[in-house]
Design a protein around this motif. Structure first.
Motif, PDB file in Angstrom:
ATOM      1  N   LYS A  20      57.012   6.881 -34.937  1.00  0.00           N
ATOM      2  CA  LYS A  20      57.885   8.009 -34.593  1.00  0.00           C
ATOM      3  C   LYS A  20      57.563   9.272 -35.387  1.00  0.00           C
ATOM      4  CE  LYS A  20      62.174   7.040 -33.545  1.00  0.00           C
ATOM      5  NZ  LYS A  20      63.593   6.556 -33.520  1.00  0.00           N
ATOM      6  N   GLY A  21      57.060   9.097 -36.593  1.00  0.00           N
ATOM      7  CA  GLY A  21      56.761  10.242 -37.457  1.00  0.00           C
ATOM      8  C   GLY A  21      57.314  10.025 -38.849  1.00  0.00           C
ATOM      9  N   GLU A  48      67.251   0.306 -27.832  1.00  0.00           N
ATOM     10  CA  GLU A  48      66.269   0.452 -26.745  1.00  0.00           C
ATOM     11  C   GLU A  48      66.121   1.918 -26.344  1.00  0.00           C
ATOM     12  OE1 GLU A  48      66.629  -3.714 -24.462  1.00  0.00           O
ATOM     13  OE2 GLU A  48      67.199  -1.931 -23.275  1.00  0.00           O
ATOM     14  N   GLU A  49      67.261   2.551 -26.104  1.00  0.00           N
ATOM     15  CA  GLU A  49      67.253   3.932 -25.620  1.00  0.00           C
ATOM     16  C   GLU A  49      66.662   4.899 -26.631  1.00  0.00           C
ATOM     17  OE1 GLU A  49      71.167   3.488 -22.736  1.00  0.00           O
ATOM     18  OE2 GLU A  49      71.262   4.806 -24.484  1.00  0.00           O
ATOM     19  N   LYS A  50      66.966   4.670 -27.908  1.00  0.00           N
ATOM     20  CA  LYS A  50      66.564   5.632 -28.939  1.00  0.00           C
ATOM     21  C   LYS A  50      65.346   5.175 -29.731  1.00  0.00           C
ATOM     22  CE  LYS A  50      70.503   7.964 -28.197  1.00  0.00           C
ATOM     23  NZ  LYS A  50      70.730   9.382 -27.945  1.00  0.00           N
ATOM     24  N   ASN A  51      64.717   4.082 -29.294  1.00  0.00           N
ATOM     25  CA  ASN A  51      63.533   3.566 -29.962  1.00  0.00           C
ATOM     26  C   ASN A  51      63.778   3.284 -31.457  1.00  0.00           C
ATOM     27  OD1 ASN A  51      60.886   2.691 -30.172  1.00  0.00           O
ATOM     28  ND2 ASN A  51      60.075   4.751 -30.578  1.00  0.00           N
ATOM     29  N   LEU A  52      64.706   2.354 -31.707  1.00  0.00           N
ATOM     30  CA  LEU A  52      65.040   1.962 -33.081  1.00  0.00           C
ATOM     31  C   LEU A  52      64.834   0.457 -33.233  1.00  0.00           C
ATOM     32  CD1 LEU A  52      68.499   3.756 -33.254  1.00  0.00           C
ATOM     33  CD2 LEU A  52      66.363   4.583 -34.253  1.00  0.00           C
ATOM     34  N   LEU A  53      64.572   0.032 -34.442  1.00  0.00           N
ATOM     35  CA  LEU A  53      64.490  -1.406 -34.705  1.00  0.00           C
ATOM     36  C   LEU A  53      65.878  -1.956 -34.984  1.00  0.00           C
ATOM     37  CD1 LEU A  53      61.479  -1.495 -37.198  1.00  0.00           C
ATOM     38  CD2 LEU A  53      61.417  -1.946 -34.724  1.00  0.00           C
ATOM     39  N   LEU A  54      66.064  -3.230 -34.658  1.00  0.00           N
ATOM     40  CA  LEU A  54      67.294  -3.926 -35.046  1.00  0.00           C
ATOM     41  C   LEU A  54      66.950  -4.901 -36.164  1.00  0.00           C
ATOM     42  CD1 LEU A  54      69.191  -4.906 -31.774  1.00  0.00           C
ATOM     43  CD2 LEU A  54      69.830  -3.167 -33.456  1.00  0.00           C
ATOM     44  N   ILE A  55      67.672  -4.761 -37.273  1.00  0.00           N
ATOM     45  CA  ILE A  55      67.465  -5.664 -38.416  1.00  0.00           C
ATOM     46  C   ILE A  55      68.703  -6.539 -38.569  1.00  0.00           C
ATOM     47  CG2 ILE A  55      66.971  -5.824 -40.886  1.00  0.00           C
ATOM     48  CD1 ILE A  55      66.032  -2.894 -40.794  1.00  0.00           C
ATOM     49  N   ALA A  56      68.545  -7.840 -38.415  1.00  0.00           N
ATOM     50  CA  ALA A  56      69.669  -8.762 -38.623  1.00  0.00           C
ATOM     51  C   ALA A  56      69.600  -9.296 -40.050  1.00  0.00           C
ATOM     52  CB  ALA A  56      69.612  -9.895 -37.612  1.00  0.00           C
ATOM     53  N   ASP A  57      70.619  -8.991 -40.839  1.00  0.00           N
ATOM     54  CA  ASP A  57      70.731  -9.572 -42.185  1.00  0.00           C
ATOM     55  C   ASP A  57      71.416 -10.925 -42.038  1.00  0.00           C
ATOM     56  OD1 ASP A  57      71.452 -10.453 -44.687  1.00  0.00           O
ATOM     57  OD2 ASP A  57      72.113  -8.497 -45.428  1.00  0.00           O
TER      58      ASP A  57
END
Ligand SMILES: *Cc1c(COP(=O)(O)O)cnc(C)c1O
Length: 388
Positions: free
Chosen positions: A122-123, A213-222
């Motif tokens: 993303k930058g 999905e929409e914003k192109n983010l990762l999901l981190i499950a703790d």
């Protein structure tokens, strides 16, 4: 000569408010103090002793490895480490695993991976991670900063930057923060443990997936506390039918030895390359050999039993005298009591049952294989102690 409590008070740093009890031995869900008093243990060293104390199968796995080689460093390949990584990937669909020694370290690795992924895809300015209010992610500076509770921050300012906090179960608050910051990831516990044993709502978790999905983010499950069968599924996120990009776990994975793991999904599997992260002790062969045994025993049958025992606890406690509410999932349960939680915990201890606290609640984290008769005994004692 000083006894253990006196020695501890003289020589161990005063960072813990300990219960006035020295635990010396045990078997399964039974534990003994230094005066020979017996307790049924519903705390498991904070969700660590997955199969209780001095479990025979686990001891056999650990001691067999101990007799071969106790440590290799990560300069060499190691059998238990490789085998455990394969098991974790096959059971979760994740692609790679990094091993460390604790929950905080497992989260540090996930944070580093998310930042590197943000920079690459993303930058360089996409570094912010959204976490939830009342979350708990660890005690290192970065994981403290990730923890959405000011009380943990105030004595150690300045906090590392790059974390913003959304209200749990409020997707609009998450979207507001995504739009206001340059984000790379959202990090969450499927059940907020230290925050009061509060499960996230399914719609909210599904909402996180959509936003990611929409914003192109990762999901981190703790999954440090919710992982390894604790919630009645192998990992807590599985209750929501979702697939995170990064999963961190620790506590119950080693069954009593220090072990953390960060699992990488498809999108991030190659983000951390040679030399970018490491740990001297991480993936210790003895801890991994124990974890291979632990994980191999968390199958459908055990998970079904965890859910059944959970249902038994909810039924027994909901609406009982002196109990305001019961929350949680699987064998991770928080109880809001009319009396002060500490008073209930003390009364339980006097009657031979060990329970712990989460915020202002009584918390139960029994061994996943606790025999029904021990659980019934402990729950009856707890009910008695909650009465006003
Ligand atoms: C306990 C916990 C941690 C920290 O684990 P340590 O092994 O104490 O570093 C992190 N996240 C969650 C959700 C936890 O419950």
């Amino acid at each position: 000569m000083m006894n253990t409590k006196e020695l501890d008070q003289n020589y161990v740093a005063h960072t813990y408010g300990r219960f006035p009890l020295t635990l010396v031995s045990g078997k399964g869900s039974h534990v003994f103090d230094d005066e020979g008093k017996e307790y049924v243990d519903l705390g498991t060293g904070i969700a660590v002793n997955t199969f209780g104390i001095a479990d025979d199968e686990w001891i056999a796995a650990v001691t067999a490895q101990l007799g071969k080689i106790q440590h290799t460093s990560n300069l060499y390949y190691s059998e238990p480490c490789a085998n455990l990584a394969q098991m974790l990937c096959e059971r979760t669909g994740m692609k790679k695993v990094f091993f460390s020694n604790s929950g905080a370290e497992a989260n540090e690795c996930a944070i580093k991976a998310a930042r590197k992924w943000g920079e690459k895809t993303k930058g360089a300015e996409y570094t912010t991670i959204i976490t939830l209010k009342d979350s708990f992610h660890g005690r290192t500076l970065a994981t403290l900063a990730a923890t959405g509770q000011d009380v943990f921050h105030k004595d150690f300012l300045p906090m590392p930057e790059g974390f913003v906090y959304a209200e749990a179960n409020n997707i609009d608050d998450v979207i507001r923060l995504v739009d206001a910051n340059k984000c790379c990831a959202i990090m969450f516990e499927s059940v907020q443990g230290e925050g009061g044993v509060l499960p996230l709502k399914k719609e909210f978790v599904k909402g996180l997936v959509k936003v990611a999905e929409e914003k192109n983010l990762l999901l981190i499950a703790d999954e440090v506390q919710t992982g390894n069968g604790r919630t009645g599924q192998l990992y807590g996120y599985m209750n929501f039918d979702i697939t995170p990009d990064l999963v961190s776990t620790a506590k119950g994975l080693g069954g009593g030895l220090p072990l953390g793991a960060t699992m990488f999904g498809e999108k991030v599997q190659d983000v951390l390359g040679a030399g970018m992260h490491g740990s001297t002790f991480g993936g210790n062969p003895v801890a991994c050999a124990g974890a291979v045994n632990v994980l191999s025993r968390i199958g459908e049958k055990l998970l079904f039993e965890v859910r059944e025992k959970s249902a038994y606890i909810f039924t027994a406690l909901e609406g009982a005298e002196g109990i305001k509410s019961v929350s949680g999932m699987g064998l991770m349960i928080g109880i809001e009591t009319e009396k002060d939680a500490s008073e209930v915990i003390t009364a339980c201890r006097e009657k031979g049952v060990l329970v712990i606290k989460a915020k202002s609640k009584v918390r139960l984290l029994p061994a996943l294989n606790i025999p029904m008769k021990d659980l019934e005994f402990a729950i009856n004692v707890l009910k008695e102690c909650c009465k006003i």
